[in-house]
Every structure is written in structure tokens, then in C-alpha cells.
Design a protein around this motif. Sequence first.
Motif, PDB file in Angstrom:
ATOM      1  N   LEU A 146       0.904  -1.190  -0.047  1.00  0.00           N
ATOM      2  CA  LEU A 146       0.128  -0.114   0.136  1.00  0.00           C
ATOM      3  C   LEU A 146       0.793   1.456   0.022  1.00  0.00           C
ATOM      4  N   ILE A 147       1.950   1.045   0.272  1.00  0.00           N
ATOM      5  CA  ILE A 147       2.644   2.660   0.403  1.00  0.00           C
ATOM      6  C   ILE A 147       2.740   3.221  -0.823  1.00  0.00           C
ATOM      7  N   ARG A 148       3.068   2.580  -1.965  1.00  0.00           N
ATOM      8  CA  ARG A 148       3.161   3.194  -3.312  1.00  0.00           C
ATOM      9  C   ARG A 148       1.930   3.673  -3.741  1.00  0.00           C
ATOM     10  N   PRO A 149       0.781   3.060  -3.740  1.00  0.00           N
ATOM     11  CA  PRO A 149      -0.509   3.724  -4.169  1.00  0.00           C
ATOM     12  C   PRO A 149      -0.687   5.109  -3.117  1.00  0.00           C
ATOM     13  N   LEU A 150      -0.398   4.883  -1.793  1.00  0.00           N
ATOM     14  CA  LEU A 150      -0.431   6.141  -0.902  1.00  0.00           C
ATOM     15  C   LEU A 150       0.228   7.374  -1.475  1.00  0.00           C
ATOM     16  N   LEU A 151       1.499   6.792  -1.665  1.00  0.00           N
ATOM     17  CA  LEU A 151       2.464   8.044  -2.133  1.00  0.00           C
ATOM     18  C   LEU A 151       2.076   8.689  -3.507  1.00  0.00           C
ATOM     19  N   ARG A 152       1.377   7.942  -4.367  1.00  0.00           N
ATOM     20  CA  ARG A 152       0.781   8.588  -5.473  1.00  0.00           C
ATOM     21  C   ARG A 152      -0.315   9.484  -5.308  1.00  0.00           C
ATOM     22  N   LYS A 160       2.901  16.117   3.781  1.00  0.00           N
ATOM     23  CA  LYS A 160       2.890  14.595   3.387  1.00  0.00           C
ATOM     24  C   LYS A 160       3.357  13.695   4.605  1.00  0.00           C
ATOM     25  N   VAL A 161       4.256  14.270   5.490  1.00  0.00           N
ATOM     26  CA  VAL A 161       4.965  13.617   6.414  1.00  0.00           C
ATOM     27  C   VAL A 161       4.131  12.992   7.237  1.00  0.00           C
ATOM     28  N   HIS A 162       3.104  13.715   7.871  1.00  0.00           N
ATOM     29  CA  HIS A 162       2.104  13.010   8.818  1.00  0.00           C
ATOM     30  C   HIS A 162       1.509  11.851   8.433  1.00  0.00           C
ATOM     31  N   VAL A 163       1.389  11.762   7.110  1.00  0.00           N
ATOM     32  CA  VAL A 163       0.491  10.506   6.297  1.00  0.00           C
ATOM     33  C   VAL A 163       1.536   9.457   6.382  1.00  0.00           C
ATOM     34  N   ILE A 164       2.678   9.812   6.129  1.00  0.00           N
ATOM     35  CA  ILE A 164       3.631   8.462   6.298  1.00  0.00           C
ATOM     36  C   ILE A 164       3.876   7.929   7.670  1.00  0.00           C
ATOM     37  N   VAL A 165       4.184   8.868   8.582  1.00  0.00           N
ATOM     38  CA  VAL A 165       4.314   8.638   9.695  1.00  0.00           C
ATOM     39  C   VAL A 165       2.989   7.700  10.527  1.00  0.00           C
ATOM     40  N   PHE A 166       2.040   8.238  10.217  1.00  0.00           N
ATOM     41  CA  PHE A 166       0.809   7.389  10.712  1.00  0.00           C
ATOM     42  C   PHE A 166       0.688   5.933  10.082  1.00  0.00           C
ATOM     43  N   PHE A 167       1.328   5.944   8.810  1.00  0.00           N
ATOM     44  CA  PHE A 167       1.211   4.728   8.003  1.00  0.00           C
ATOM     45  C   PHE A 167       2.104   3.679   8.751  1.00  0.00           C
ATOM     46  N   ILE A 168       3.350   4.199   9.036  1.00  0.00           N
ATOM     47  CA  ILE A 168       4.161   3.415   9.832  1.00  0.00           C
ATOM     48  C   ILE A 168       3.641   2.637  11.313  1.00  0.00           C
ATOM     49  N   PHE A 169       2.959   3.817  11.966  1.00  0.00           N
ATOM     50  CA  PHE A 169       2.457   3.440  13.215  1.00  0.00           C
ATOM     51  C   PHE A 169       1.384   2.367  12.968  1.00  0.00           C
ATOM     52  N   LEU A 170       0.432   2.488  11.877  1.00  0.00           N
ATOM     53  CA  LEU A 170      -0.755   1.603  11.995  1.00  0.00           C
ATOM     54  C   LEU A 170      -0.479   0.371  11.253  1.00  0.00           C
ATOM     55  N   VAL A 171       0.164   0.584   9.907  1.00  0.00           N
ATOM     56  CA  VAL A 171       0.063  -0.577   8.804  1.00  0.00           C
ATOM     57  C   VAL A 171       1.402  -1.499   9.171  1.00  0.00           C
ATOM     58  N   ASN A 325      12.153   0.778  -7.651  1.00  0.00           N
ATOM     59  CA  ASN A 325      13.609   0.701  -7.772  1.00  0.00           C
ATOM     60  C   ASN A 325      14.257  -0.322  -6.560  1.00  0.00           C
ATOM     61  N   TRP A 326      15.445  -0.615  -6.676  1.00  0.00           N
ATOM     62  CA  TRP A 326      16.074  -1.457  -5.684  1.00  0.00           C
ATOM     63  C   TRP A 326      16.900  -0.878  -4.603  1.00  0.00           C
ATOM     64  N   PHE A 327      16.597   0.528  -4.402  1.00  0.00           N
ATOM     65  CA  PHE A 327      17.332   1.541  -3.368  1.00  0.00           C
ATOM     66  C   PHE A 327      16.740   0.808  -2.035  1.00  0.00           C
ATOM     67  N   PRO A 328      15.594   0.794  -1.612  1.00  0.00           N
ATOM     68  CA  PRO A 328      15.108   0.748  -0.404  1.00  0.00           C
ATOM     69  C   PRO A 328      15.651  -0.707   0.244  1.00  0.00           C
ATOM     70  N   SER A 442      12.294   4.925   3.792  1.00  0.00           N
ATOM     71  CA  SER A 442      13.472   4.755   2.666  1.00  0.00           C
ATOM     72  C   SER A 442      12.543   5.041   1.216  1.00  0.00           C
ATOM     73  N   ILE A 443      11.349   4.041   1.042  1.00  0.00           N
ATOM     74  CA  ILE A 443      10.501   4.382  -0.102  1.00  0.00           C
ATOM     75  C   ILE A 443       9.966   5.764  -0.493  1.00  0.00           C
ATOM     76  N   ALA A 444       9.546   5.986   0.904  1.00  0.00           N
ATOM     77  CA  ALA A 444       9.066   7.438   1.071  1.00  0.00           C
ATOM     78  C   ALA A 444       9.943   8.541   0.510  1.00  0.00           C
ATOM     79  N   GLU A 445      11.198   8.362   1.061  1.00  0.00           N
ATOM     80  CA  GLU A 445      12.092   9.388   0.598  1.00  0.00           C
ATOM     81  C   GLU A 445      12.552   9.334  -0.820  1.00  0.00           C
ATOM     82  N   GLU A 446      12.487   8.250  -1.338  1.00  0.00           N
ATOM     83  CA  GLU A 446      12.572   7.838  -2.680  1.00  0.00           C
ATOM     84  C   GLU A 446      11.474   8.675  -3.655  1.00  0.00           C
ATOM     85  N   GLY A 447      10.516   8.618  -2.965  1.00  0.00           N
ATOM     86  CA  GLY A 447       9.179   9.073  -3.598  1.00  0.00           C
ATOM     87  C   GLY A 447       9.026  10.654  -3.578  1.00  0.00           C
TER      88      GLY A 447
END
Length: 478
Positions: A146-152, A160-171, A325-328, A442-447
Motif C-alpha cells: 500500500l505504500i506506493r499507492p498512498l505516495l501517488r 505529506k510527512v504526517h501521512v507516512i508517519v501514521f502509516f508506519i504506526f498503523l500498517v 527501484n532497488w535502493f530501499p 526509504s521508499i517515501a524518501e525515494e518518492g
Amino acid sequence: MALVFAFVAGPAMAAGAGAPHLEGSELGLIWVIPFAGMLLSIAIFPLIAPHFWHDNFGKISAFWALMFFVPFTLLFGWELALYEALHTLIGEYIPFIILLYSLFTVAGGIRVTGSLVGTPQLNTGILLIGTVIASFMGTTGAAMLLIRPLLRAIEVRRHKVHVIVFFIFLVANIGGSLSPLGDPPLFLGFLKGVSFFWPTTHLFVPMVLVSVILLVLFYVVDSWLYRKEGGKFGIDQHTKEMVAQGKLEQTDEKLGLEGSFNLLLLCGVIGGVLLSGFWKPGVSFEIFHVHAELQNIVRDVILLALAWLSLRLTNDESRKNNGFNWFPILEVGKLFIGIFATIIPAIAILKAGTDGALGAVVSSVSTETGEPINLMYFWATGILSSFLDNAPTYLVFFNTAGGNPEMLMGDLSQTLLAISAGAVFMGANTYIGNAPNFMVRSIAEEGGVKMPSFFGYMIWSGGILIPIFILISFIFFI
């Protein structure tokens, strides 16, 4: 340095005949310095030297691993050092990275097409779905799906930061509370005899309570920021500006799903993990006293085969459009080899129980008469799980509480609840508390999302999660 370690730590000798054995009771806390250095490097280097860190984090990870293994080898001999290295690689790191690689690869082949606009309703819905499915496909699987659809979806948002932080908390953490598939500590409990559905029935209420509080809080915060950005009109205007600047491509794609066969491959990954838990053929292969069990080898081969199938069958263009991509996975692989290496003495000290250098922590969870203090089990397991691997930490306190699954599911069910909740919930306290945390970051920062630093993230978790965990303590453990 070797002389200093020897003076402070004392001899931790190999255990005579058979496999070498590390005596955690004879290790001083000075042996935890490389692990502390590893954590401080992750926390500080991205702040003070981001370009140097980006180009050299693998070398820094290797440096701290050598800072442990070189003195350790000089003091305790190459046999014990080789045994510990192989035990960590074969028993922990290789299965860990293969699982992450397979989930990362397979989930990266699933692409949600169409225009997704990150309204508070959509963002909250994605977090809710991720929280629900995390217990069935694992926190890593749900997060990678779900992280990539959310980033899109939030690409057009300014905040945007708060969205990813809560995503880490919950998902990536709390959602994995309801089954052994959700999080590694619960899977270890299952292997030790805890029934498969015990987490479902006992962790359900605490998990729902924490999740509802976080989802409501997120919706309120996201709605306020959404209005601050100008609501729908502001989002539309921001989208037009991004298109004009070439930062966003307009698309007429219909809402749909590309690479949906990868969902079947994800089920295969889950099946492979379950297979290694249920199937016990009693066959193993020995490499310098380290046993590689057949069921684990078969599991890892299955996971690699599924990842290969995903790469072969998924359209390359679809992966590219998905931001894959493979960086993460490379970042996680390089950093966690250092973490797994330097964490060896910390886990050994913990396993020594009251005889180890952290004996005060272990003894704090029981009264003088041996009665468990559930509040302390919750916080001790949770705080250590925030910085150490939460799976062995769970196991340490599981054994401290007696290690009898029937008793822990019976009269001591609140104690097992405290251990389980602490290990799973508080993995959200830091980036390294649970593997998907780091991958999501890592994926969020790449995004293009500038995520908080190690300490910055802890300010978020401390301000939001700790008050909720205090509430949980009063409701369930006092």
C-alpha cells in the motif's frame, strides 16, 4: 581496544565439547558500544552529512560490525566468533532479508492505476485497509503493498510527512497484532506453543482501541492540513502547478489494478512462511555447529522462486510507473547486517536474565515473590523492542514469565498479553523497531517525501504513541 574489552568484560568461554557458546552473563555493557554506534550513525549522519551517508552507509555498517567482531575474535577465539557470525547469518539475517526481498519484489509488481487524490477520506481509508490486512499478510506485506499507492495519492499534497508517519504506526506495526502472520514475535510465540488464534481473541480489543484513536487523530490532523492547503480547490491548483513545472504527469488512466497475479504470489509467500512453522521433517544440515533446518531452506527457496516469478511476469514498464527501484531493499540489507551483527552481545546479555548486565531490567518485571508485574512486562518488552530485534526480546520475556504456553494462555494470560502488545505495538517507536518502518521511510524518501530524522521520528512517536500506550497501561495492565 581488545585489552579494554577484556578488562571490562571478562572471559566468555566456549562451552567445551560441541557447539561454542557465548555466556551473556559474563559480558559487560561495553560490548553494546558498537550497537550504540550503529544506531547513532543512523540517527546523526543523515543530519550532519547526508551525501556522505547516502554514498557510504554500507561501509559505516560494515565498520561497526568489525568493531564488534575484531575484538571479539581476538579475545574469545575465531571458533566462537565464526559460530556467532554463521548463527546470525544462517538463522536470522538470511531468512530475514529473503522474506523482505520477496515481499518487496512481489508487492512492487502490483500497481493501482488511475487518479488518486489524497483527500482525508482516501488517506484514512488506505490506513484502515492496511491496518486490517496487516494481521493476515504481515506488516511488511501490507506496508509494501500500500505504500506506493498512498505516495501517488499524496503526491499532490503539500503536507505529506504526517501521512507516512501514521502509516508506519498503523500498517507497519499495530495492524499486525491479531495473528502469528502479522509480526515475527507472535510467530515465535506460535512456534513455542501459543495457539494460532490466541492473539486474535486477546489482542483484538487493545489493537482496535489503539487503531481507532490513531485513525481518528489522523483524520482530524489530515483534514485540518487539507483545509489549510485550500481544500479541493487548493489541491487542484497545486496539481496544475506541478504539471506546469513538469513534476507531475497528467493521466487519463482508469482506476484499476496492474499485475494483480502478484496477489496470488503474495499468498504464496504467506503459505511458505506458514509451511516452515507447521512442517517439521526433523532434517537439518550442519555448518560449523549451526543447523539449517530443511523446512527453513524450503521456505527460503519458495520465497526466492516467487520473487523470480514476479520479476519475470510483471511488465517492466508497470514497475517503472509504480516508482519501483532497488535502493530501499539495498539500504535495509546493508544497514541491518550491521544491526544484526552488533546486536549479538545485547541479545546474549538479555538472555542471561538476572545474571546478565541487564539483570535489573529483567528482574523488574516480577515481585520478590515471583509474581509477574504486567505493567513492567509491557513497558520493558516494548522499550527494548523499540531498539532491539522485537522477536528475541519477546522470547526473552516469554521465558522470563515461565515459558509454559499453557500457563501463559491460562492464569497468566494478562502477562502474555503485556509481552505481546509491548513487542508489537512499540515497534512503532523508532525506525529500527520493525523492519518495514525503515523500508517505508526509504521508499517515501525515494518518492520525494522528506522524512524526519531518527530522533525527529521519535518526537512524533513520543508525542503521539506514548500517551496512548500509557492509556493502554491503565486499562489493561494495572
